[in-house]
Design a protein around this motif. Structure first.
Motif, PDB file in Angstrom:
ATOM      1  N   MET A   1       0.835  -1.198   0.000  1.00 24.17           N
ATOM      2  CA  MET A   1       0.000   0.000   0.000  1.00 24.17           C
ATOM      3  C   MET A   1       0.872   1.252   0.000  1.00 24.17           C
ATOM      4  SD  MET A   1      -2.985   1.063   2.711  1.00 24.17           S
ATOM      5  CE  MET A   1      -3.899   2.583   2.517  1.00 24.17           C
ATOM      6  N   ALA A   2       0.563   2.195  -0.892  1.00 22.96           N
ATOM      7  CA  ALA A   2       1.366   3.411  -1.001  1.00 22.96           C
ATOM      8  C   ALA A   2       1.223   4.265   0.259  1.00 22.96           C
ATOM      9  CB  ALA A   2       0.935   4.202  -2.224  1.00 22.96           C
ATOM     10  N   GLU A   3       2.326   4.929   0.617  1.00 19.46           N
ATOM     11  CA  GLU A   3       2.265   5.873   1.726  1.00 19.46           C
ATOM     12  C   GLU A   3       1.481   7.111   1.296  1.00 19.46           C
ATOM     13  OE1 GLU A   3       6.023   5.228   4.564  1.00 19.46           O
ATOM     14  OE2 GLU A   3       6.542   6.168   2.641  1.00 19.46           O
ATOM     15  N   ARG A   4       1.012   7.875   2.308  1.00 17.56           N
ATOM     16  CA  ARG A   4       0.166   9.031   2.014  1.00 17.56           C
ATOM     17  C   ARG A   4       0.812  10.324   2.509  1.00 17.56           C
ATOM     18  NH1 ARG A   4      -5.710   8.552   4.046  1.00 17.56           N
ATOM     19  NH2 ARG A   4      -4.650   8.086   6.023  1.00 17.56           N
ATOM     20  N   LEU A   5       0.826  11.301   1.624  1.00 23.17           N
ATOM     21  CA  LEU A   5       1.315  12.646   1.932  1.00 23.17           C
ATOM     22  C   LEU A   5       0.115  13.586   2.008  1.00 23.17           C
ATOM     23  CD1 LEU A   5       3.366  15.027   2.094  1.00 23.17           C
ATOM     24  CD2 LEU A   5       3.497  14.924  -0.426  1.00 23.17           C
ATOM     25  N   PHE A   6      -0.103  14.178   3.176  1.00 19.71           N
ATOM     26  CA  PHE A   6      -1.164  15.167   3.354  1.00 19.71           C
ATOM     27  C   PHE A   6      -0.552  16.562   3.306  1.00 19.71           C
ATOM     28  CE2 PHE A   6      -3.606  11.590   4.401  1.00 19.71           C
ATOM     29  CZ  PHE A   6      -4.942  11.940   4.583  1.00 19.71           C
ATOM     30  N   LEU A   7      -1.109  17.413   2.454  1.00 18.48           N
ATOM     31  CA  LEU A   7      -0.658  18.793   2.304  1.00 18.48           C
ATOM     32  C   LEU A   7      -1.806  19.717   2.681  1.00 18.48           C
ATOM     33  CD1 LEU A   7       1.217  18.411  -1.099  1.00 18.48           C
ATOM     34  CD2 LEU A   7       2.247  18.585   1.176  1.00 18.48           C
ATOM     35  N   VAL A   8      -1.591  20.533   3.691  1.00 21.04           N
ATOM     36  CA  VAL A   8      -2.641  21.395   4.232  1.00 21.04           C
ATOM     37  C   VAL A   8      -2.495  22.804   3.670  1.00 21.04           C
ATOM     38  CG1 VAL A   8      -3.602  22.417   6.338  1.00 21.04           C
ATOM     39  CG2 VAL A   8      -2.779  20.042   6.358  1.00 21.04           C
ATOM     40  N   ASP A   9      -3.594  23.334   3.153  1.00 17.86           N
ATOM     41  CA  ASP A   9      -3.663  24.721   2.717  1.00 17.86           C
ATOM     42  C   ASP A   9      -3.772  25.581   3.973  1.00 17.86           C
ATOM     43  OD1 ASP A   9      -4.292  27.199   1.683  1.00 17.86           O
ATOM     44  OD2 ASP A   9      -5.891  26.485   0.370  1.00 17.86           O
ATOM     45  N   GLY A  10      -2.642  26.145   4.406  1.00 23.27           N
ATOM     46  CA  GLY A  10      -2.563  26.777   5.716  1.00 23.27           C
ATOM     47  C   GLY A  10      -3.529  27.934   5.914  1.00 23.27           C
ATOM     48  N   HIS A  11      -3.558  28.888   4.972  1.00 27.22           N
ATOM     49  CA  HIS A  11      -4.425  30.044   5.159  1.00 27.22           C
ATOM     50  C   HIS A  11      -5.904  29.680   5.059  1.00 27.22           C
ATOM     51  CE1 HIS A  11      -0.958  32.699   5.199  1.00 27.22           C
ATOM     52  NE2 HIS A  11      -1.776  33.678   5.527  1.00 27.22           N
ATOM     53  N   SER A  12      -6.239  28.726   4.214  1.00 29.39           N
ATOM     54  CA  SER A  12      -7.619  28.252   4.143  1.00 29.39           C
ATOM     55  C   SER A  12      -8.055  27.727   5.510  1.00 29.39           C
ATOM     56  CB  SER A  12      -7.740  27.149   3.078  1.00 29.39           C
ATOM     57  OG  SER A  12      -9.016  26.536   3.115  1.00 29.39           O
ATOM     58  N   HIS A  13      -7.184  26.944   6.126  1.00 30.22           N
ATOM     59  CA  HIS A  13      -7.492  26.402   7.453  1.00 30.22           C
ATOM     60  C   HIS A  13      -7.537  27.502   8.510  1.00 30.22           C
ATOM     61  CE1 HIS A  13      -7.738  22.251   6.504  1.00 30.22           C
ATOM     62  NE2 HIS A  13      -7.460  21.834   7.718  1.00 30.22           N
ATOM     63  N   LEU A  14      -6.615  28.450   8.421  1.00 33.51           N
ATOM     64  CA  LEU A  14      -6.552  29.523   9.417  1.00 33.51           C
ATOM     65  C   LEU A  14      -7.840  30.338   9.429  1.00 33.51           C
ATOM     66  CD1 LEU A  14      -4.904  31.210  11.462  1.00 33.51           C
ATOM     67  CD2 LEU A  14      -4.093  32.572   9.512  1.00 33.51           C
ATOM     68  N   PHE A  15      -8.315  30.734   8.251  1.00 32.45           N
ATOM     69  CA  PHE A  15      -9.521  31.551   8.202  1.00 32.45           C
ATOM     70  C   PHE A  15     -10.762  30.737   8.579  1.00 32.45           C
ATOM     71  CE2 PHE A  15      -6.797  34.539   6.067  1.00 32.45           C
ATOM     72  CZ  PHE A  15      -7.324  35.764   6.431  1.00 32.45           C
ATOM     73  N   ARG A  16     -10.765  29.474   8.233  1.00 34.61           N
ATOM     74  CA  ARG A  16     -11.887  28.641   8.658  1.00 34.61           C
ATOM     75  C   ARG A  16     -11.905  28.529  10.184  1.00 34.61           C
ATOM     76  NH1 ARG A  16     -12.588  23.012   9.401  1.00 34.61           N
ATOM     77  NH2 ARG A  16     -14.797  22.539   9.488  1.00 34.61           N
TER      78      ARG A  16
END
Length: 280
Positions: A1-16
């Protein structure tokens, strides 16, 4: 099973996080609600998804290449609220305590950083999950790249693969910039073509595939719509350029630096105690 890379949109999360609850502050009067909710959101993501790799893309301060293309880009957005700006140093401390790398590049937006990171790992045996509420980033969806979006106050999680993008937008992921080129985007102040909404844009792209092919075959479009499209050709092409995520941001990238690690618990607890968070 392939490993998973999660990339977070920082400003999108901050304003939410900022808009998720009403104003909160410490007993010293330091605003704290964005840090509290962002801490909760990131810790929930780590605990529930257990990514192998995790990184955060951030908007660097200053103008971007899109501002040079179009002076009115994002001009309708209000300045960052003062009580949110006060929390930015604590947000940075949160990222450091979580040992999560933050990637930013002058002249580019977080979207472009995300697009570039996706391109950098395209030849790796990885599944990439972009965590964002930004529809622009749906253009990055591919067989190995998906978007995880948390919708509204309900917190509903929507996982976008190519089929889900087509279900919601009626186009393939790669056509998202073409949709925005025609219908515009009021959030980013991308002008689009006046009078062309989402339904018309999707219908045109179903027939012609891309904005370029639409203009190559403009004679096939009937009446008033043809005239409107012809009169705003430059604006449509500019809008597509504004909506297209760059994948060529000059950033250093070492995948191993993104490997999920145990938080720096003393620093994290010290931050939470300073911010008077008792339930984390």
């Amino acid at each position: 099973m392939a490993e998973r890379l999660f990339l977070v949109d920082g400003h999108s999360h901050l304003f939410r996080a900022y808009h998720a609850v009403g104003y909160l502050s410490t007993s010293r009067g330091v605003p704290s609600h964005a840090v509290l909710i962002l801490s909760t959101m990131l810790w929930k993501l780590i605990r529930e998804e257990r990514p192998d790799y995790l990184g955060i893309a951030w908007d660097a301060p200053g103008a971007t290449f899109r501002d040079r293309l179009f002076e009115e880009y994002k001009a309708t957005r209000a300045a960052m609220p003062a009580d949110l700006a006060q929390q930015l140093p604590y947000v940075r401390r949160l990222f450091e305590a979580l040992r999560t790398p933050v990637v930013e590049a002058p002249g580019f937006e977080a979207d472009d950083v995300l697009g570039t990171l996706v391109a950098r790992v395209a030849d790796r045996d990885l599944e990439v999950v972009i965590v964002t509420g930004d529809k622009d980033l749906l253009q990055l969806v591919s067989p190995r790249v998906s978007v995880l979006s948390v919708v509204g106050r309900s917190g509903e999680r929507v996982h976008y693969d190519a089929a889900k993008v087509r279900e919601r937008w009626g186009v393939d992921p790669a056509q998202i910039p073409d949709v925005l080129a025609l219908m515009g985007d009021s959030i980013d102040n991308i002008p689009g073509v006046p009078g062309v909404g989402e339904k018309t844009a999707v219908k045109l792209l179903a027939q012609f595939g891309t904005v370029d092919r639409l203009y190559e075959n403009l004679a096939l479009v009937p009446g008033k719509l043809r005239e409107t499209l012809a009169a705003h050709r430059k604006q449509a092409l500019l809008s597509r350029e504004l909506a297209t995520v760059s994948r060529q941001v000059p950033i250093d990238f070492d995948l191993e630096a993104f490997r999920l690690r145990e938080p720096d618990w003393p620093r994290l607890r010290a931050l939470w105690m300073e911010m008077e968070f008792t339930r984390l």
